[in-house]
Design a protein around this motif. Structure first.
Motif, PDB file in Angstrom:
ATOM      1  N   VAL A 116      48.199  33.913 -48.221  1.00 24.56           N
ATOM      2  CA  VAL A 116      49.215  33.593 -47.114  1.00 24.56           C
ATOM      3  C   VAL A 116      48.523  34.022 -45.911  1.00 24.56           C
ATOM      4  O   VAL A 116      47.551  34.621 -45.772  1.00 24.56           O
ATOM      5  CB  VAL A 116      50.550  34.300 -47.349  1.00 24.56           C
ATOM      6  N   GLU A 117      49.084  33.256 -44.892  1.00 23.77           N
ATOM      7  CA  GLU A 117      48.840  33.601 -43.374  1.00 23.77           C
ATOM      8  C   GLU A 117      49.702  34.545 -42.582  1.00 23.77           C
ATOM      9  O   GLU A 117      51.119  34.340 -42.846  1.00 23.77           O
ATOM     10  CB  GLU A 117      48.748  32.209 -42.584  1.00 23.77           C
ATOM     11  N   ALA A 118      49.263  35.244 -41.757  1.00 29.54           N
ATOM     12  CA  ALA A 118      50.151  36.252 -41.110  1.00 29.54           C
ATOM     13  C   ALA A 118      49.511  36.695 -39.904  1.00 29.54           C
ATOM     14  O   ALA A 118      48.137  36.290 -39.691  1.00 29.54           O
ATOM     15  CB  ALA A 118      50.562  37.506 -41.830  1.00 29.54           C
ATOM     16  N   ARG A 119      50.255  37.207 -38.863  1.00 27.67           N
ATOM     17  CA  ARG A 119      49.611  37.558 -37.515  1.00 27.67           C
ATOM     18  C   ARG A 119      49.414  38.855 -37.643  1.00 27.67           C
ATOM     19  O   ARG A 119      50.125  39.824 -38.081  1.00 27.67           O
ATOM     20  CB  ARG A 119      50.643  37.369 -36.370  1.00 27.67           C
ATOM     21  N   LEU A 120      48.108  39.508 -36.793  1.00 33.76           N
ATOM     22  CA  LEU A 120      47.994  40.773 -36.994  1.00 33.76           C
ATOM     23  C   LEU A 120      48.757  41.612 -36.025  1.00 33.76           C
ATOM     24  O   LEU A 120      48.911  41.050 -34.821  1.00 33.76           O
ATOM     25  CB  LEU A 120      46.206  40.699 -36.663  1.00 33.76           C
ATOM     26  N   ALA A 121      49.291  42.407 -36.650  1.00 32.92           N
ATOM     27  CA  ALA A 121      50.175  43.444 -35.707  1.00 32.92           C
ATOM     28  C   ALA A 121      49.278  44.614 -34.709  1.00 32.92           C
ATOM     29  O   ALA A 121      49.804  44.903 -33.990  1.00 32.92           O
ATOM     30  CB  ALA A 121      51.084  44.357 -36.752  1.00 32.92           C
ATOM     31  N   GLU A 122      48.293  44.706 -35.214  1.00 29.17           N
ATOM     32  CA  GLU A 122      47.401  45.470 -34.610  1.00 29.17           C
ATOM     33  C   GLU A 122      45.840  44.979 -34.433  1.00 29.17           C
ATOM     34  O   GLU A 122      45.354  44.355 -35.515  1.00 29.17           O
ATOM     35  CB  GLU A 122      47.260  47.189 -35.109  1.00 29.17           C
ATOM     36  N   ALA A 123      45.097  45.201 -33.459  1.00 35.61           N
ATOM     37  CA  ALA A 123      43.569  45.002 -33.578  1.00 35.61           C
ATOM     38  C   ALA A 123      42.882  45.848 -34.510  1.00 35.61           C
ATOM     39  O   ALA A 123      43.127  46.562 -34.742  1.00 35.61           O
ATOM     40  CB  ALA A 123      43.273  45.228 -31.944  1.00 35.61           C
TER      41      ALA A 123
END
Length: 408
Positions: free
Chosen positions: A336-343
């Motif tokens: 699945v795809e998700a956005r990184l919450a932290e670098a």
């Protein structure tokens, strides 16, 4: 034996190619419908009748002719779910009260919702100049499926939705593939069983339990064999027993150390190796191949001894093979795809699969890497619910970047 270490995508492609040629490992059995939950269909489910078997009302309201809307109609009766209208066919400017799920009486071609009408005695008017289309609020006979049509193909995993379909076709039992047996051998002099006393430098045999649980979740039967100590004799005996299963998993002993003897023993059994490593972290030392056996071939995976490495390799490579042996047709791992919450810092020369926590809701899904102490950190691994995928060669992964995540 020559080393063959593949990039991740090539290693996965090799496993999928072999899996698709392996075929189903076991036989077929009939089980009671609810016992089929989580099992794989061995025979297609076919509709025994049209569904719905009649024109079905989808709303509480009044069955009528759509063309009669605009004037006063006369209510001539009522029909509810579980019965059918036994009066004469609906005539011009007539309406019949109807409940959700009931058969639409002959002569009617639409249902007006109860909240859209005013009824006084047996007189009915549709409010506000509302119009009605032919077929509105009606599911026609056979719209969902028709008698004799396959509604669930063989190879489908039986979940709640599939059980509902089978029940609607009148099946009290279903034909499913028998679950493949998976032999699990943990190797290493440092291992002790859970009920044994241990020294500070020893490690409890958690891998075989984790792998057995993963096998069960993937549709197999986990057979935990005795720990194989770091001697050629013990490894030979355990491999000889394990290769009679449908799939063989070994954990530990696949690196380059003096006592890493797994590959040597597998060669003694005339193993064919498809790869001896994958450019991933964790899990690089994974070995994949097959052994001659009484069944023809038994596929094997030599998994790293570090627990997180073993579990990552299972999700990426073992599970697809096990799905095939279970009879499933969709076998590849799903991302699945998700956005990184932290670098996240990059720069690795291998594809990384790091323990991560996926969270979010309606506004979007985000993922953050779990702080961990390396591939032996089972506590950190348990805090995550998946593995974030970080491709090789990327120097930096900024906050908000969309990345892939392998669900656990």
């Amino acid at each position: 034996m020559s080393e063959r270490v593949l990039p991740f995508d090539q290693a996965l492609a090799e496993v999928l190619t072999q899996a698709r040629s392996a075929g189903v490992a076991r036989g077929v059995e009939a089980v009671e419908l609810l016992a089929g939950a989580g099992r794989v269909l061995a025979a297609a489910v076919v509709a025994d009748r049209d569904q719905p078997a009649f024109d079905r009302a989808t709303r509480d309201g009044y069955a009528l002719r759509a063309g009669d809307v605009g004037g006063e109609l006369r209510v001539v009766g009522s029909v509810r779910a579980g019965e059918e209208w036994v009066g004469k066919d609906l005539g011009e400017r007539e309406a019949i009260e109807i409940m959700t799920g009931a058969p639409v009486p002959a002569g009617a071609d639409a249902v007006v919702m109860v909240e859209h009408v005013v009824v006084e005695g047996d007189a009915l008017r549709v409010e506000g100049g509302r119009t009605l289309r032919v077929g509105e609020n009606v599911v026609p006979r056979g719209a969902e499926t028709v008698a004799g049509k396959v509604v669930l193909p063989a190879g489908r995993v039986m979940g709640a939705a599939e059980i509902s379909v089978a029940a609607s076709c009148g099946l009290a039992e279903v034909s499913v593939f028998a679950r493949p047996k998976v032999a699990i051998i943990a190797t290493g002099d440092e291992l002790v069983e859970l009920d044994e006393p241990m020294e500070a430098w020893q490690i409890r045999n958690s891998n075989s339990y984790a792998l057995a649980a993963l096998v069960e979740a993937a549709g197999g039967v986990g057979l935990r064999l005795a720990i194989a100590r770091d001697t050629l004799g013990e490894l030979r005996a355990q491999v000889a027993e394990g290769r009679e299963a449908d799939l063989l998993l070994l954990s530990g002993g696949v690196s380059m150390g003096k006592y890493d003897l797994v590959e040597q023993v597998l060669q003694e059994f005339r193993a064919e190796f498809f790869f001896t490593g994958a450019l991933i972290q964790p899990g690089k030392p994974i070995v994949f191949g097959r052994l001659p056996s009484e069944k023809g071939w038994t596929y094997f995976f030599g998994l790293p001894g570090n627990p997180v490495s073993a579990q990552v390799c299972f999700a990426l490579f073992v599970a697809p093979m096990l799905r095939t042996l279970s009879g499933r047709t969709e076998i590849a791992p799903v991302f699945v795809e998700a956005r990184l919450a932290e670098a996240v810092k990059g720069g690795a020369r291998v594809t990384r699969f790091l323990p991560a926590e996926l969270s979010g809701g309606w506004d979007g899904v985000e993922v953050r890497v779990v702080g961990w102490q390396g591939s032996g950190d089972v506590v950190a691994n348990a805090r995550g619910n998946g593995y974030v995928v970080l491709p090789a060669g990327v120097e930096h992964f900024p906050v908000g970047l969309t990345v892939r995540v392998l669900l656990r």
